[in-house]
Design a protein around this motif. Structure first.
Motif, short mmCIF file in Angstrom:
data_model
loop_
_atom_site.label_atom_id
_atom_site.label_comp_id
_atom_site.label_asym_id
_atom_site.label_seq_id
_atom_site.Cartn_x
_atom_site.Cartn_y
_atom_site.Cartn_z
N GLY A 121 -31.76 -16.69 -56.71
CA GLY A 121 -31.91 -16.84 -55.31
C GLY A 121 -33.33 -17.37 -54.90
O GLY A 121 -34.22 -17.16 -55.95
N ASP B 215 -24.94 -19.34 -54.47
CA ASP B 215 -23.93 -18.38 -55.12
C ASP B 215 -22.64 -18.95 -55.32
O ASP B 215 -22.04 -18.84 -56.36
CB ASP B 215 -23.58 -17.32 -54.20
CG ASP B 215 -24.83 -16.44 -53.74
OD1 ASP B 215 -25.80 -16.41 -54.33
OD2 ASP B 215 -24.73 -16.23 -52.22
N GLY C 125 -28.25 -4.95 -56.38
CA GLY C 125 -26.85 -4.90 -56.32
C GLY C 125 -26.18 -5.01 -54.77
O GLY C 125 -27.00 -5.21 -53.62
N VAL C 126 -25.11 -4.85 -54.86
CA VAL C 126 -24.37 -4.85 -53.23
C VAL C 126 -24.37 -3.36 -52.51
O VAL C 126 -24.08 -2.62 -53.57
CB VAL C 126 -23.07 -5.32 -53.40
CG1 VAL C 126 -22.18 -5.43 -51.96
CG2 VAL C 126 -22.94 -6.75 -53.90
N THR D 218 -24.36 -1.01 -47.03
CA THR D 218 -24.52 -1.60 -45.76
C THR D 218 -25.95 -2.53 -46.25
O THR D 218 -26.48 -2.29 -46.93
CB THR D 218 -24.44 -0.95 -44.68
OG1 THR D 218 -24.33 -2.37 -43.54
CG2 THR D 218 -25.66 -0.28 -44.24
N ALA E 17 -21.93 -9.97 -45.20
CA ALA E 17 -22.76 -9.17 -46.05
C ALA E 17 -23.60 -10.47 -47.15
O ALA E 17 -22.90 -11.24 -47.74
CB ALA E 17 -22.31 -8.44 -47.35
P1 ADP Z 1 -30.84 -14.94 -52.24
O1 ADP Z 1 -32.02 -15.66 -51.77
O2 ADP Z 1 -31.04 -14.22 -53.45
O3 ADP Z 1 -29.61 -15.67 -52.32
P2 ADP Z 1 -30.25 -13.62 -49.70
O4 ADP Z 1 -31.28 -13.51 -48.79
O5 ADP Z 1 -29.26 -14.71 -49.60
O6 ADP Z 1 -30.77 -13.67 -51.08
O7 ADP Z 1 -29.25 -12.28 -50.06
C1 ADP Z 1 -29.82 -11.07 -50.35
C2 ADP Z 1 -30.03 -10.23 -48.93
O8 ADP Z 1 -28.75 -9.82 -48.43
C3 ADP Z 1 -30.81 -8.83 -49.00
O9 ADP Z 1 -32.09 -8.88 -49.11
C4 ADP Z 1 -30.04 -8.27 -47.95
O10 ADP Z 1 -30.87 -7.89 -47.00
C5 ADP Z 1 -28.57 -8.82 -47.53
N1 ADP Z 1 -27.83 -7.99 -47.56
C6 ADP Z 1 -26.70 -8.07 -46.52
N2 ADP Z 1 -25.85 -7.26 -46.84
C7 ADP Z 1 -26.16 -6.44 -47.92
C8 ADP Z 1 -25.42 -5.53 -48.95
N3 ADP Z 1 -24.30 -5.05 -48.14
N4 ADP Z 1 -25.91 -5.42 -49.96
C9 ADP Z 1 -27.15 -5.88 -50.52
N5 ADP Z 1 -27.78 -6.85 -49.60
C10 ADP Z 1 -27.27 -7.16 -48.48
#
Ligand code: ADP
Ligand code: ASP
Ligand code: MG
Length: 450
Positions: free
Chosen positions: A12, A205, A228-229, A232, A259
Motif C-alpha cells: 500500500g 487491494d 493485521g486486521v 477495530t 474497515a
Molecule cells: P494501504 O495504504 O496500505 O492500503 P490503508 O490506509 O488503506 O493502507 O489501510 C490501513 C489502515 O486501515 C490502517 O492504518 C487503519 O487505520 C485502518 N483500519 C481500519 N479498520 C481497521 C481494522 N479493523 N484493522 C486494521 N486496520 C484498520
C-alpha cells in the motif's frame, strides 16, 4: 492450470512512500520465492494530490504547485536509486504526461481524463519500485496492468471483467513468471477501447485479489501499515488487537462495513477461488499478521467492530403508504435509475428509511437534485447526513442468545437509528450521530473484547 504455490504481494501507499519503506518491501519479496507478482499503490499522498488536481478548479500556478509536491515525492525516491539513469527519462516522461493532463482545460468535467490522470501515481511508484527490487538481486520487470486488467467503462469506479482478466493474464503474465517477478500497478485498469480506468479509492487491494484469482494463486498478501486486521480500527482505540485469523465472510463484512485496511471488494475473488489472504505490516513483517481463510478454527459471536463514516440516510413517507401497493417499488426504481444502490433499509407503517451505499465521499454528490425531485413528486423526502454506521461483525448473530442485549446495553446512553441485522448471520449495524461514533465504538469494544 493451477500454478504451484504462487503468491501475489500487494504493498500500500505508506509501504512505498519513500526509498527506505520500499527497501522493506523488497526484502519481504526477496524472502519468499513464491512471490511472482507484486502490486503497488501510489506512494502515500500522491493519489490525494492527483484527486485535488482532477476535481478542484485551480489556476495554472496552483496546479503547478500541487505537481511540485508530487515531484518532490517521486524525485526523493529516484535520487536514492543505485541505477537512477536507467529510469530517469521514463519518470520524466510520466511527469510530463501527468502535467499535460493536469493542465487540460476539460479535466474538471471529463471523467476519462480524470482516470488517466489518477493512474500516474501507480505508474510512477511501480517504475521506481521495480528498480529498488532489482537492486536487491531480484529479476524484476515493470508490467503495465492495463494489458490485463480489463474493466467496463465506468470511469472512477470501473467494474472488472473477470473472464477477460483471466484470459489476458494467463496469456500475458503467466509465461513470464517462471523467470521473473512482475511489478504492476494497483487501482488501474483499461476498458475495451484501451482507455485508462480506475477501480475506486483503495482499489489496489482489489487488483491484487483479482490477479490472484486470474492466475490461480495460492495466496495473496496485503502489506500495509498495521500488523493485521484488528478488532477495530487501531486509530479509534489503542485497545484494538490484531486478529490472528478471520474467515472470508467475516473479512468481507468488515471490508464492506468500513474497515479501510481492505477495499470492500477484496474478498470477492478470494472467496470465489478459495485463496487465502494475509494482512501484515511491511515495516514489521516479523510480527506476523492476520490470515483470512475459508475455515477458521473458531467462530466467535463477536469478531470485530467497524465504522463507516459520512452515511446519508433518506426517509420517504406518504400518508397513503399503508394502502399503496407498489410504493416501495416506485421509490427503488428511481434510486436504481440514478445508479444509486441502497445499503440498509428499515420500514415502519408510515415511513421507509434507507442508506445509500457510500463509496468514499461520493454519495452526497450522487444523491443529486434530480433524484430528490423525482422522489418528491409522490412523497415527502427527508435527507439526513452527519451519521456514521457502526457494525458489529461476528458469527451466528441471528440465533445466538443475548447478542443484541449485550450490544445494546453497552451503548444504552446513545441514540441509535436504523438498527439492522444483515441479510446474513455475520453482522448487526446501526447509524449513530457522527459526534458519538468514536465513543460508541470504544464502549462496544470494551464490552465485547476487553
Ligand atoms: P494501504 O495504504 O496500505 O492500503 P490503508 O490506509 O488503506 O493502507 O489501510 C490501513 C489502515 O486501515 C490502517 O492504518 C487503519 O487505520 C485502518 N483500519 C481500519 N479498520 C481497521 C481494522 N479493523 N484493522 C486494521 N486496520 C484498520
Ligand atoms: N492509490 C489509490 C488510492 O490512494 C489506490 C490504493 O492505494 O489502493 O486510493
Ligand atoms: Mg488501502
Amino acid at each position: 492450470m493451477t500454478s504451484l504455490n504462487l503468491n501475489i504481494a500487494k504493498f500500500g501507499g505508506t509501504s512505498v512512500a519513500n526509498f527506505s519503506a520500499m527497501q522493506n518491501c523488497a526484502d519481504i519479496i526477496a524472502k519468499n520465492t513464491a512471490t511472482k507478482v507484486v502490486v503497488v499503490s501510489a506512494s502515500a499522498g500522491v493519489t490525494n494530490h492527483l484527486v485535488t488536481l482532477a476535481n478542484t478548479p485551480l489556476t495554472q500556478s496552483q496546479s503547478l504547485q500541487v505537481i511540485d509536491q508530487i515531484k518532490t515525492i517521486e524525485y526523493g525516491i529516484l535520487k536514492e536509486l543505485e541505477n537512477r539513469n536507467a529510469i530517469e527519462n521514463k519518470l520524466e516522461s510520466l511527469l510530463d504526461g501527468l502535467t499535460e493532463l493536469a493542465l487540460h482545460e476539460e479535466l474538471l468535467h471529463r471523467y476519462d481524463l480524470k482516470d488517466a490522470l489518477l493512474s500516474f501515481g501507480e505508474r510512477m511508484s511501480s517504475l521506481l519500485f521495480t528498480e529498488v527490487l532489482k537492486s536487491t538481486g531480484v529479476n524484476a520487470e515493470n508490467f503495465d496492468v492495463r494489458k490485463v486488467l480489463r474493466t467496463d467503462g465506468t470511469y472512477t469506479e470501473a467494474v472488472p471483467q473477470i473472464d477477460d482478466i483471466r484470459d489476458l493474464s494467463q496469456r500475458l503474465m503467466l509465461p513470464e513468471l517462471s523467470s521473473k517477478v512482475l511489478v504492476t500497478q494497483g487501482f488501474v485498469g483499461a476498458d475495451f477501447n484501451g482507455n485508462t480506468t480506475t477501480l475506486g479509492r483503495g482499489g489496489s487491494d482489489f487488483t491484487a485479489a483479482l490477479l490472484a484469482e486470474a492466475l490461480d494463486a495460492t495466496s495473496c498478501e496485503i502489506w500495509t501499515d498495521v500488523v493485521g486486521v484488528y478488532t477495530t480500527d487501531p486509530r479509534i482505540t489503542d485497545r484494538a488487537r490484531p486478529l490472528p485469523e478471520l474467515s472470508f465472510e467475516e473479512a468481507a463484512e468488515m471490508a464492506n462495513f468500513g474497515a479501510k485496511v481492505l477495499h470492500p471488494a477484496t474478498m470477492e475473488p478470494a472467496l470465489r477461488k478459495n485463496i487465502k489472504v494475509f494482512v501484515g505490516s511491511s515495516k514489521e513483517p516479523e510480527k506476523g499478521g492476520t490470515w483470512i481463510v475459508r475455515d477458521c478454527e473458531q467462530e466467535p459471536p463477536y469478531r470485530a467492530i467497524t465504522r463507516r463514516k459520512q452515511q446519508v440516510m433518506v426517509t420517504v413517507k406518504t400518508p397513503k403508504m399503508m394502502h399503496a401497493p407498489g410504493f416501495l417499488q416506485q421509490v427503488f426504481t428511481i434510486i436504481a435509475k440514478h445508479n444509486l444502490s441502497v445499503d440498509l433499509v428499515t420500514t415502519s407503517e408510515i415511513a421507509v428509511s434507507f442508506t445509500l451505499d457510500n463509496p468514499a465521499n461520493s454519495v452526497a454528490e450522487k444523491l443529486n437534485r434530480d433524484t430528490l425531485d423525482e422522489l418528491r413528486e409522490f412523497c415527502e423526502v427527508v435527507v439526513e447526513s452527519d451519521y456514521d454506521l457502526v457494525t458489529v461483525v461476528g458469527n451466528n448473530m441471528h440465533s445466538a442468545a443475548g447478542v443484541s442485549s449485550k450490544i445494546f446495553s453497552s451503548v444504552r446512553d446513545y441514540n441509535l437509528r436504523m438498527i439492522c441485522y444483515g441479510a446474513n448471520p455475520h453482522n448487526m449495524s446501526f447509524l449513530v450521530h457522527q459526534d458519538n461514533s468514536t465513543n460508541i465504538v470504544k464502549e462496544l469494544h470494551k464490552s465485547l473484547f476487553e
